[in-house]
Design a protein around this motif. Sequence first.
Motif, PDB file in Angstrom:
ATOM      1  N   TYR A  15      -3.195   3.816  -2.796  1.00  0.00           N
ATOM      2  CA  TYR A  15      -2.765   3.000  -3.918  1.00  0.00           C
ATOM      3  C   TYR A  15      -2.290   1.627  -3.426  1.00  0.00           C
ATOM      4  CZ  TYR A  15      -1.901   7.893  -5.281  1.00  0.00           C
ATOM      5  OH  TYR A  15      -1.994   9.255  -5.474  1.00  0.00           O
ATOM      6  N   VAL A  16      -2.338   0.651  -4.322  1.00  0.00           N
ATOM      7  CA  VAL A  16      -1.628  -0.610  -4.123  1.00  0.00           C
ATOM      8  C   VAL A  16      -0.709  -0.782  -5.331  1.00  0.00           C
ATOM      9  CG1 VAL A  16      -1.766  -3.090  -3.775  1.00  0.00           C
ATOM     10  CG2 VAL A  16      -3.571  -1.620  -2.884  1.00  0.00           C
ATOM     11  N   MET A  30       3.015  10.453  -7.889  1.00  0.00           N
ATOM     12  CA  MET A  30       2.313   9.216  -8.225  1.00  0.00           C
ATOM     13  C   MET A  30       1.634   9.267  -9.596  1.00  0.00           C
ATOM     14  SD  MET A  30       2.144   6.230  -6.865  1.00  0.00           S
ATOM     15  CE  MET A  30       2.433   6.466  -5.115  1.00  0.00           C
ATOM     16  N   PRO A  31       0.990  10.376  -9.992  1.00  0.00           N
ATOM     17  CA  PRO A  31       0.437  10.406 -11.354  1.00  0.00           C
ATOM     18  C   PRO A  31       1.480  10.141 -12.429  1.00  0.00           C
ATOM     19  CG  PRO A  31      -0.506  12.174 -10.047  1.00  0.00           C
ATOM     20  CD  PRO A  31       0.591  11.569  -9.221  1.00  0.00           C
ATOM     21  N   SER A  32       2.701  10.630 -12.227  1.00  0.00           N
ATOM     22  CA  SER A  32       3.770  10.384 -13.203  1.00  0.00           C
ATOM     23  C   SER A  32       4.129   8.904 -13.254  1.00  0.00           C
ATOM     24  CB  SER A  32       5.013  11.199 -12.854  1.00  0.00           C
ATOM     25  OG  SER A  32       4.737  12.589 -12.883  1.00  0.00           O
ATOM     26  N   PHE A  52       0.829  -1.196   0.000  1.00  0.00           N
ATOM     27  CA  PHE A  52       0.000   0.000   0.000  1.00  0.00           C
ATOM     28  C   PHE A  52       0.867   1.251   0.000  1.00  0.00           C
ATOM     29  CE2 PHE A  52      -3.515  -2.669   1.437  1.00  0.00           C
ATOM     30  CZ  PHE A  52      -4.628  -2.019   0.896  1.00  0.00           C
ATOM     31  N   VAL A  53       0.351   2.298  -0.622  1.00  0.00           N
ATOM     32  CA  VAL A  53       0.899   3.652  -0.471  1.00  0.00           C
ATOM     33  C   VAL A  53      -0.289   4.554  -0.162  1.00  0.00           C
ATOM     34  CG1 VAL A  53       2.160   5.551  -1.527  1.00  0.00           C
ATOM     35  CG2 VAL A  53       2.735   3.204  -2.144  1.00  0.00           C
ATOM     36  N   THR A  78      -2.989  -0.305  -8.496  1.00  0.00           N
ATOM     37  CA  THR A  78      -4.397   0.033  -8.314  1.00  0.00           C
ATOM     38  C   THR A  78      -4.489   1.396  -7.643  1.00  0.00           C
ATOM     39  OG1 THR A  78      -5.092  -2.274  -8.121  1.00  0.00           O
ATOM     40  CG2 THR A  78      -6.570  -0.623  -7.203  1.00  0.00           C
ATOM     41  N   MET A  79      -5.277   2.275  -8.240  1.00  0.00           N
ATOM     42  CA  MET A  79      -5.517   3.603  -7.674  1.00  0.00           C
ATOM     43  C   MET A  79      -6.941   3.644  -7.122  1.00  0.00           C
ATOM     44  SD  MET A  79      -5.590   7.357  -9.574  1.00  0.00           S
ATOM     45  CE  MET A  79      -3.837   7.345  -9.962  1.00  0.00           C
ATOM     46  N   CYS A  80      -7.078   4.014  -5.862  1.00  0.00           N
ATOM     47  CA  CYS A  80      -8.402   4.150  -5.268  1.00  0.00           C
ATOM     48  C   CYS A  80      -8.989   5.512  -5.641  1.00  0.00           C
ATOM     49  CB  CYS A  80      -8.330   4.014  -3.751  1.00  0.00           C
ATOM     50  SG  CYS A  80      -7.826   2.368  -3.205  1.00  0.00           S
TER      51      CYS A  80
END
Length: 363
Positions: A299-300, A317-319, A232-233, A259-261
């Motif tokens: 995120y995972v 993270m988007p990058s 997880f992040v 995976t993005m929540c």
Amino acid sequence: MYDTQHLAPVVHSVEPFFVSVDATILDAIRAIDAGTQQIALAVDADRRLLGVVTDGDIRRAILRGIELSAPLDEILNRTPVVCRYPAPYDELAKTLLGQQRITRLPAIDAQGRVVGLYRTEDLLDEHFARDFPVVLMAGGLGTRLRPFTDTIPKPMIDVGGRPILEHIIRRFVSQGFKRFYVSVNYLSHVIKDYFATGEAFGAEIHYLEETERLGTAGSLRLLPHELEGPFFVMNGDLLTAANFAAIADYHLETGAEATMCLREYTVQVPYGVVEQNGGRFVGIEEKPMHRHYVNSGIYVLNASILSLLPENGYFDMPSLFDGLMKKDPSAAAVFPLREYWCDIGQVSDLERARSEIARLAVF
């Protein structure tokens, strides 16, 4: 817990998971939340199994725009994988530990009546999802929350008698997650003095020391090189009732690398929106609502994608997701949160969280 007579895990009680076939999706959500097994079973009056719906099925329905008031039949799996009770250990292992990623297996008798539920974690020493490490981003300056952050880091701001970061760690621990890496920078000693090794919170905490601003993905370079599997992040300024175990299972089920929540964000236009065609009036919609999904900051990630990080510098993270999509357009999944979520980024968010936490039983 094992039934030595049949050399198989004992089945778990299923009554809390029962719903009627004419129930709504919202009814199934209530059953899933009450049963805490991430599944609801549609049965008739004689307990004969008519279909199942999982937490993941509901999340996917939300992404498709299906209303929660819709009939359960719209998403019901009427041909689920089941087993006869009692099931031998070898059969359970083949199903629950196989490649189909089935984690919940209804057990039925010769008449098709539900007897109970077998679970993957009962075949393992510990549920695979619970071994996910958790990386918490707690190094930001929190400039928009000054003067609260003049003397403490943003994740240490008090909400309901505890720092935000403590709420996050306690919720993860309550769901079986124990290993934490906390990325720190600004006033890092405040966080380290408070949590220390994490033992007092039922956790094992290690600290990632940022000497410069690295971004939500750049700080992942500080993780141990031997890290394997998913982890997880999460941003350290979030107050949420998210079901982290469900997120972990969803990530494994999809086979995604990341995976993005997501969180639904609704915007209401305060005026009547006019539709026109070539200068002619077509119609008007009064104050329409527009629904969008936004990044929730949870995120995972599979450890394998850490190879996409640049060697140095700021990287968000988007990058990282952009880089992953260039490598494989099908490698990323999304998970819609339906639970409480509050991003405490501004003073107004902090005030709202403090007023809401008193009525939230999960904190």
